[in-house]
Scaffold this motif. Structure first.
Motif, PDB file in Angstrom:
ATOM      1  N   SER A 175      36.079  19.350  55.753  1.00 15.20           N
ATOM      2  CA  SER A 175      35.184  19.336  54.599  1.00 15.20           C
ATOM      3  C   SER A 175      33.779  18.939  55.047  1.00 15.20           C
ATOM      4  N   PRO A 176      32.768  19.627  54.525  1.00 13.97           N
ATOM      5  CA  PRO A 176      31.392  19.286  54.900  1.00 13.97           C
ATOM      6  C   PRO A 176      30.845  18.069  54.152  1.00 13.97           C
ATOM      7  N   SER A 177      31.677  17.347  53.453  1.00 12.76           N
ATOM      8  CA  SER A 177      31.212  16.205  52.664  1.00 12.76           C
ATOM      9  C   SER A 177      30.820  15.030  53.548  1.00 12.76           C
ATOM     10  N   ALA A 178      29.957  14.187  53.022  1.00 13.31           N
ATOM     11  CA  ALA A 178      29.573  12.965  53.731  1.00 13.31           C
ATOM     12  C   ALA A 178      30.774  12.034  53.865  1.00 13.31           C
ATOM     13  N   GLU A 179      31.703  12.103  52.929  1.00 14.74           N
ATOM     14  CA  GLU A 179      32.916  11.282  52.978  1.00 14.74           C
ATOM     15  C   GLU A 179      33.729  11.584  54.238  1.00 14.74           C
ATOM     16  N   VAL A 180      33.728  12.836  54.680  1.00  9.78           N
ATOM     17  CA  VAL A 180      34.483  13.248  55.860  1.00  9.78           C
ATOM     18  C   VAL A 180      33.593  13.234  57.105  1.00  9.78           C
ATOM     19  N   ARG A 181      32.458  13.876  57.027  1.00 10.00           N
ATOM     20  CA  ARG A 181      31.575  14.018  58.193  1.00 10.00           C
ATOM     21  C   ARG A 181      30.677  12.818  58.436  1.00 10.00           C
ATOM     22  N   GLY A 182      30.465  12.010  57.403  1.00  7.73           N
ATOM     23  CA  GLY A 182      29.531  10.902  57.520  1.00  7.73           C
ATOM     24  C   GLY A 182      28.105  11.425  57.501  1.00  7.73           C
ATOM     25  N   HIS A 183      27.172  10.527  57.548  1.00  6.15           N
ATOM     26  CA  HIS A 183      25.768  10.930  57.588  1.00  6.15           C
ATOM     27  C   HIS A 183      25.305  11.125  59.028  1.00  6.15           C
ATOM     28  N   THR A 184      26.083  10.586  59.963  1.00  8.77           N
ATOM     29  CA  THR A 184      25.852  10.789  61.397  1.00  8.77           C
ATOM     30  C   THR A 184      27.225  10.997  62.033  1.00  8.77           C
TER      31      THR A 184
ATOM     32  N   ASP B  63      28.837   9.495  64.315  1.00  6.03           N
ATOM     33  CA  ASP B  63      29.640   8.285  64.537  1.00  6.03           C
ATOM     34  C   ASP B  63      30.218   7.718  63.237  1.00  6.03           C
ATOM     35  N   GLN B  64      29.788   8.247  62.091  1.00  8.49           N
ATOM     36  CA  GLN B  64      30.330   7.811  60.805  1.00  8.49           C
ATOM     37  C   GLN B  64      31.455   8.726  60.302  1.00  8.49           C
ATOM     38  N   ALA B  65      31.752   9.790  61.041  1.00  9.71           N
ATOM     39  CA  ALA B  65      32.795  10.732  60.616  1.00  9.71           C
ATOM     40  C   ALA B  65      34.132  10.001  60.500  1.00  9.71           C
ATOM     41  N   LYS B  66      34.908  10.376  59.477  1.00  8.92           N
ATOM     42  CA  LYS B  66      36.203   9.746  59.239  1.00  8.92           C
ATOM     43  C   LYS B  66      37.318  10.757  59.485  1.00  8.92           C
ATOM     44  N   LEU B  67      38.191  10.434  60.432  1.00  6.60           N
ATOM     45  CA  LEU B  67      39.319  11.298  60.741  1.00  6.60           C
ATOM     46  C   LEU B  67      40.236  11.393  59.531  1.00  6.60           C
ATOM     47  N   GLN B  68      40.542  12.605  59.134  1.00  7.64           N
ATOM     48  CA  GLN B  68      41.406  12.838  57.979  1.00  7.64           C
ATOM     49  C   GLN B  68      42.858  12.897  58.445  1.00  7.64           C
ATOM     50  N   ILE B  69      43.683  12.068  57.838  1.00  3.53           N
ATOM     51  CA  ILE B  69      45.082  11.941  58.243  1.00  3.53           C
ATOM     52  C   ILE B  69      45.977  12.192  57.022  1.00  3.53           C
ATOM     53  N   GLY B  70      47.113  12.831  57.258  1.00  5.07           N
ATOM     54  CA  GLY B  70      48.097  13.021  56.197  1.00  5.07           C
ATOM     55  C   GLY B  70      47.725  14.091  55.191  1.00  5.07           C
TER      56      GLY B  70
ATOM     57  N   ILE C 275      35.041  23.258  46.527  1.00  5.00           N
ATOM     58  CA  ILE C 275      36.499  23.318  46.576  1.00  5.00           C
ATOM     59  C   ILE C 275      37.074  22.005  46.053  1.00  5.00           C
ATOM     60  N   PHE C 276      37.986  22.131  45.109  1.00 11.07           N
ATOM     61  CA  PHE C 276      38.675  20.979  44.532  1.00 11.07           C
ATOM     62  C   PHE C 276      40.075  20.917  45.151  1.00 11.07           C
ATOM     63  N   PHE C 277      40.371  19.819  45.836  1.00 10.04           N
ATOM     64  CA  PHE C 277      41.666  19.636  46.480  1.00 10.04           C
ATOM     65  C   PHE C 277      42.555  18.763  45.600  1.00 10.04           C
ATOM     66  N   ASP C 278      43.864  18.945  45.719  1.00  7.22           N
ATOM     67  CA  ASP C 278      44.786  18.203  44.862  1.00  7.22           C
ATOM     68  C   ASP C 278      44.954  16.734  45.245  1.00  7.22           C
ATOM     69  N   ASP C 279      44.307  16.294  46.327  1.00  4.02           N
ATOM     70  CA  ASP C 279      44.313  14.863  46.658  1.00  4.02           C
ATOM     71  C   ASP C 279      43.101  14.157  46.045  1.00  4.02           C
ATOM     72  N   GLY C 280      42.352  14.885  45.203  1.00  5.02           N
ATOM     73  CA  GLY C 280      41.197  14.306  44.526  1.00  5.02           C
ATOM     74  C   GLY C 280      39.873  14.568  45.213  1.00  5.02           C
ATOM     75  N   HIS C 281      39.901  15.072  46.425  1.00  2.00           N
ATOM     76  CA  HIS C 281      38.658  15.336  47.148  1.00  2.00           C
ATOM     77  C   HIS C 281      37.960  16.549  46.540  1.00  2.00           C
ATOM     78  N   LYS C 282      36.671  16.390  46.213  1.00  2.00           N
ATOM     79  CA  LYS C 282      35.913  17.491  45.636  1.00  2.00           C
ATOM     80  C   LYS C 282      34.430  17.415  45.978  1.00  2.00           C
ATOM     81  N   SER C 283      34.078  16.629  46.962  1.00  2.00           N
ATOM     82  CA  SER C 283      32.672  16.548  47.344  1.00  2.00           C
ATOM     83  C   SER C 283      32.423  17.422  48.566  1.00  2.00           C
ATOM     84  N   GLY C 284      31.218  17.855  48.697  1.00  2.00           N
ATOM     85  CA  GLY C 284      30.861  18.742  49.805  1.00  2.00           C
ATOM     86  C   GLY C 284      30.888  20.187  49.360  1.00  2.00           C
ATOM     87  N   LEU C 285      29.858  20.898  49.701  1.00  2.00           N
ATOM     88  CA  LEU C 285      29.770  22.321  49.371  1.00  2.00           C
ATOM     89  C   LEU C 285      30.048  23.142  50.622  1.00  2.00           C
ATOM     90  N   PHE C 286      30.950  24.078  50.504  1.00  2.00           N
ATOM     91  CA  PHE C 286      31.283  24.973  51.603  1.00  2.00           C
ATOM     92  C   PHE C 286      30.383  26.202  51.457  1.00  2.00           C
TER      93      PHE C 286
END
Length: 139
Positions: free
Chosen positions: A40-49, A51-58, A77-88
């Motif tokens: 996901s291109p969201s800041a929640e996943v990629r971070g703002h830099t 080194d802030q990227a968060k590995l997605q597990i599960g 994209i709206f995912f069923d785990d609630g993730h919906k931020s980031g524009l593809f």
């Protein structure tokens, strides 16, 4: 940006958890929902830099519940785990389609490096077992 390939069709296959994209240059991609979620291109996943990227597990069973067009350049994209931020945007989806092999291997390596692993069958292997190539390039 105007010369970049643009999608002509998007189809969500909820049972197989695959987003299928056709581009105007003839490219055709089948991208598993898990792959889209972990990249996901969201800041929640990629971070703002980086080194802030968060590995997605599960995210093996994640699915897409909705696709919402954003202008003429992207889809939310709206995912069923609630993730919906980031524009593809179309270019990013194209990059994910073209580069699925090294990107997926990089994700698997980052999981291993973190002492984690996926459960279940590899979604790209499932596509190939059904005779569906993840990426088809124009001739």
């Amino acid at each position: 940006m105007e010369n970049s390939p643009r999608p002509t069709d998007l189809q969500l296959h909820t049972l197989s958890r695959v987003l299928e994209l056709h581009y105007d240059d003839g490219a055709h991609f089948r991208l598993p929902c898990e792959y889209l979620r972990v990249y996901s291109p969201s800041a929640e996943v990629r971070g703002h830099t980086p080194d802030q990227a968060k590995l997605q597990i599960g995210k093996e069973q994640v699915n897409i519940t909705n696709l919402e067009p954003v202008g003429n350049y992207a889809v939310k994209i709206f995912f069923d785990d609630g993730h919906k931020s980031g524009l593809f945007d179309w270019g990013y989806l194209y990059k994910l389609g073209r580069g699925w092999q090294p990107l997926w291997q990089d994700y698997l390596q980052r999981l291993r490096d973190a002492g984690r692993s996926r459960s279940g069958e590899d979604p790209f292997n499932q596509l190939q077992a059904r005779g569906e190539a993840p990426s088809e390039r124009p001739v």
